[in-house]
Design a protein around this motif. Structure first.
Motif, PDB file in Angstrom:
ATOM      1  N   LYS A   1       0.859  -1.177   0.000  1.00  0.00           N
ATOM      2  CA  LYS A   1       0.000   0.000   0.000  1.00  0.00           C
ATOM      3  C   LYS A   1       0.896   1.228   0.000  1.00  0.00           C
ATOM      4  CE  LYS A   1      -3.516   2.506   2.482  1.00  0.00           C
ATOM      5  NZ  LYS A   1      -4.158   2.673   3.772  1.00  0.00           N
ATOM      6  N   VAL A   2       0.692   2.106  -0.967  1.00  0.00           N
ATOM      7  CA  VAL A   2       1.461   3.340  -1.072  1.00  0.00           C
ATOM      8  C   VAL A   2       0.489   4.504  -0.894  1.00  0.00           C
ATOM      9  CG1 VAL A   2       2.929   4.751  -2.553  1.00  0.00           C
ATOM     10  CG2 VAL A   2       3.067   2.257  -2.684  1.00  0.00           C
ATOM     11  N   SER A   3       0.819   5.409   0.016  1.00  0.00           N
ATOM     12  CA  SER A   3      -0.032   6.575   0.281  1.00  0.00           C
ATOM     13  C   SER A   3       0.766   7.848   0.067  1.00  0.00           C
ATOM     14  CB  SER A   3      -0.522   6.551   1.731  1.00  0.00           C
ATOM     15  OG  SER A   3      -1.200   5.367   2.025  1.00  0.00           O
ATOM     16  N   ASP A   4       0.135   8.799  -0.560  1.00  0.00           N
ATOM     17  CA  ASP A   4       0.725  10.122  -0.725  1.00  0.00           C
ATOM     18  C   ASP A   4      -0.398  11.122  -0.460  1.00  0.00           C
ATOM     19  OD1 ASP A   4       2.318  12.268  -1.307  1.00  0.00           O
ATOM     20  OD2 ASP A   4       2.282  11.970  -3.472  1.00  0.00           O
TER      21      ASP A   4
ATOM     22  N   LYS B   1       9.297  -8.579   2.956  1.00  0.00           N
ATOM     23  CA  LYS B   1       9.333  -7.826   4.201  1.00  0.00           C
ATOM     24  C   LYS B   1       7.912  -7.518   4.641  1.00  0.00           C
ATOM     25  CE  LYS B   1      11.544  -4.312   2.121  1.00  0.00           C
ATOM     26  NZ  LYS B   1      12.253  -3.050   2.000  1.00  0.00           N
ATOM     27  N   SER B   2       7.775  -7.173   5.894  1.00  0.00           N
ATOM     28  CA  SER B   2       6.493  -6.761   6.455  1.00  0.00           C
ATOM     29  C   SER B   2       6.759  -5.549   7.326  1.00  0.00           C
ATOM     30  CB  SER B   2       5.877  -7.908   7.261  1.00  0.00           C
ATOM     31  OG  SER B   2       4.596  -7.539   7.717  1.00  0.00           O
ATOM     32  N   GLU B   3       6.741  -4.385   6.711  1.00  0.00           N
ATOM     33  CA  GLU B   3       7.060  -3.154   7.429  1.00  0.00           C
ATOM     34  C   GLU B   3       6.575  -1.952   6.641  1.00  0.00           C
ATOM     35  OE1 GLU B   3      11.283  -2.153   7.555  1.00  0.00           O
ATOM     36  OE2 GLU B   3      11.611  -3.493   5.875  1.00  0.00           O
ATOM     37  N   CYS B   4       6.546  -0.830   7.330  1.00  0.00           N
ATOM     38  CA  CYS B   4       6.215   0.436   6.685  1.00  0.00           C
ATOM     39  C   CYS B   4       7.472   1.282   6.596  1.00  0.00           C
ATOM     40  CB  CYS B   4       5.137   1.177   7.469  1.00  0.00           C
ATOM     41  SG  CYS B   4       3.519   0.382   7.357  1.00  0.00           S
ATOM     42  N   LEU B   5       7.634   1.961   5.474  1.00  0.00           N
ATOM     43  CA  LEU B   5       8.791   2.816   5.220  1.00  0.00           C
ATOM     44  C   LEU B   5       8.313   4.239   4.943  1.00  0.00           C
ATOM     45  CD1 LEU B   5      10.485   0.381   2.686  1.00  0.00           C
ATOM     46  CD2 LEU B   5      10.979   0.554   5.119  1.00  0.00           C
TER      47      LEU B   5
ATOM     48  N   ASP C   1       7.904   6.952   6.776  1.00  0.00           N
ATOM     49  CA  ASP C   1       6.879   7.439   7.708  1.00  0.00           C
ATOM     50  C   ASP C   1       5.499   6.876   7.407  1.00  0.00           C
ATOM     51  OD1 ASP C   1       8.722   8.967   9.162  1.00  0.00           O
ATOM     52  OD2 ASP C   1       8.488  10.674   7.805  1.00  0.00           O
ATOM     53  N   GLY C   2       5.441   5.605   7.012  1.00  0.00           N
ATOM     54  CA  GLY C   2       4.167   4.937   6.775  1.00  0.00           C
ATOM     55  C   GLY C   2       3.567   5.181   5.405  1.00  0.00           C
ATOM     56  N   LYS C   3       4.291   5.821   4.514  1.00  0.00           N
ATOM     57  CA  LYS C   3       3.760   6.084   3.179  1.00  0.00           C
ATOM     58  C   LYS C   3       3.813   4.858   2.278  1.00  0.00           C
ATOM     59  CE  LYS C   3       4.702  11.004   3.142  1.00  0.00           C
ATOM     60  NZ  LYS C   3       5.395  12.106   2.484  1.00  0.00           N
ATOM     61  N   VAL C   4       4.770   3.964   2.541  1.00  0.00           N
ATOM     62  CA  VAL C   4       4.921   2.726   1.771  1.00  0.00           C
ATOM     63  C   VAL C   4       4.903   1.569   2.765  1.00  0.00           C
ATOM     64  CG1 VAL C   4       6.401   1.395   0.224  1.00  0.00           C
ATOM     65  CG2 VAL C   4       6.308   3.893   0.017  1.00  0.00           C
TER      66      VAL C   4
ATOM     67  N   ALA D   1      -6.227   1.676   6.869  1.00  0.00           N
ATOM     68  CA  ALA D   1      -5.788   3.052   6.678  1.00  0.00           C
ATOM     69  C   ALA D   1      -4.405   3.274   7.264  1.00  0.00           C
ATOM     70  CB  ALA D   1      -6.786   4.003   7.331  1.00  0.00           C
ATOM     71  N   ARG D   2      -3.973   2.414   8.169  1.00  0.00           N
ATOM     72  CA  ARG D   2      -2.666   2.544   8.823  1.00  0.00           C
ATOM     73  C   ARG D   2      -1.807   1.347   8.495  1.00  0.00           C
ATOM     74  NH1 ARG D   2      -4.846   4.275  14.741  1.00  0.00           N
ATOM     75  NH2 ARG D   2      -5.807   6.201  14.084  1.00  0.00           N
ATOM     76  N   GLY D   3      -0.615   1.324   9.099  1.00  0.00           N
ATOM     77  CA  GLY D   3       0.276   0.177   8.965  1.00  0.00           C
ATOM     78  C   GLY D   3      -0.347  -1.038   9.630  1.00  0.00           C
ATOM     79  N   TRP D   4       0.234  -2.205   9.415  1.00  0.00           N
ATOM     80  CA  TRP D   4      -0.348  -3.446   9.886  1.00  0.00           C
ATOM     81  C   TRP D   4       0.508  -4.075  10.968  1.00  0.00           C
ATOM     82  CZ3 TRP D   4       1.098  -2.524   4.779  1.00  0.00           C
ATOM     83  CH2 TRP D   4       0.080  -2.056   3.981  1.00  0.00           C
ATOM     84  N   PRO D   5      -0.125  -4.711  11.979  1.00  0.00           N
ATOM     85  CA  PRO D   5       0.653  -5.451  12.967  1.00  0.00           C
ATOM     86  C   PRO D   5       1.211  -6.719  12.327  1.00  0.00           C
ATOM     87  CG  PRO D   5      -1.687  -5.738  13.375  1.00  0.00           C
ATOM     88  CD  PRO D   5      -1.555  -4.726  12.265  1.00  0.00           C
ATOM     89  N   SER D   6       2.326  -7.148  12.807  1.00  0.00           N
ATOM     90  CA  SER D   6       2.934  -8.344  12.220  1.00  0.00           C
ATOM     91  C   SER D   6       2.165  -9.589  12.629  1.00  0.00           C
ATOM     92  CB  SER D   6       4.387  -8.470  12.669  1.00  0.00           C
ATOM     93  OG  SER D   6       4.434  -8.834  14.025  1.00  0.00           O
TER      94      SER D   6
END
Length: 128
Positions: free
Chosen positions: A69-72, A85-89, A91-94, A106-111
């Motif tokens: 998920k990519v957000s701008d 990988k399972s992470e946000c880069l 500041d959570g935009k990718v 709408a937000r990052g995901w828990p592992s």
């Protein structure tokens, strides 16, 4: 009973040969190429995203490791990815996540490990 539930969850997580499914949609300006119909223009706009079957995609073998998920700002794009990988880069935009349809939030995901630990604690903690 609790052990059976835990075993079923673990078995489900360890299933092999299962094709990853991700939500896919294109943004107004955010796009990552050919995955999810973005090359042919068949992916729906993320502004219409509603978690329905119309937005679900069984990922191709070339992009079946994670969902993306990519957000701008208000512009969002969802697709399959080939990143292990399972992470946000940024500041959570990718954000990358592992698991079917995990790229809907709408937000990052828990592992998955955090969820598994919580489930295990809940099952075994209630035995006291």
């Amino acid at each position: 009973m609790q052990l059976t539930v835990l075993f079923a969850v673990l078995l489900g997580m360890a299933a092999t040969g299962h094709a990853l499914q991700c939500f896919t949609c294109r943004g107004k300006s955010v796009d990552v190429g050919s995955v999810g119909g973005t090359l042919s223009g068949t992916a729906k706009q993320c502004s219409e995203f509603d978690k329905s079957d119309a937005f679900k995609l069984t990922c191709p073998d070339t992009h079946n490791k994670t969902c993306l998920k990519v957000s701008d700002g208000d512009d969002v794009m969802r697709s399959c990815a080939n990143m292990d990988k399972s992470e946000c880069l940024e500041d959570g935009k990718v954000c990358y996540c592992k698991g079917d349809l995990c790229n809907s939030s709408a937000r990052g995901w828990p592992s998955a490990l955090l969820l598994l630990a919580a489930l295990t604690a809940a099952l075994f903690g209630s035995r006291r």
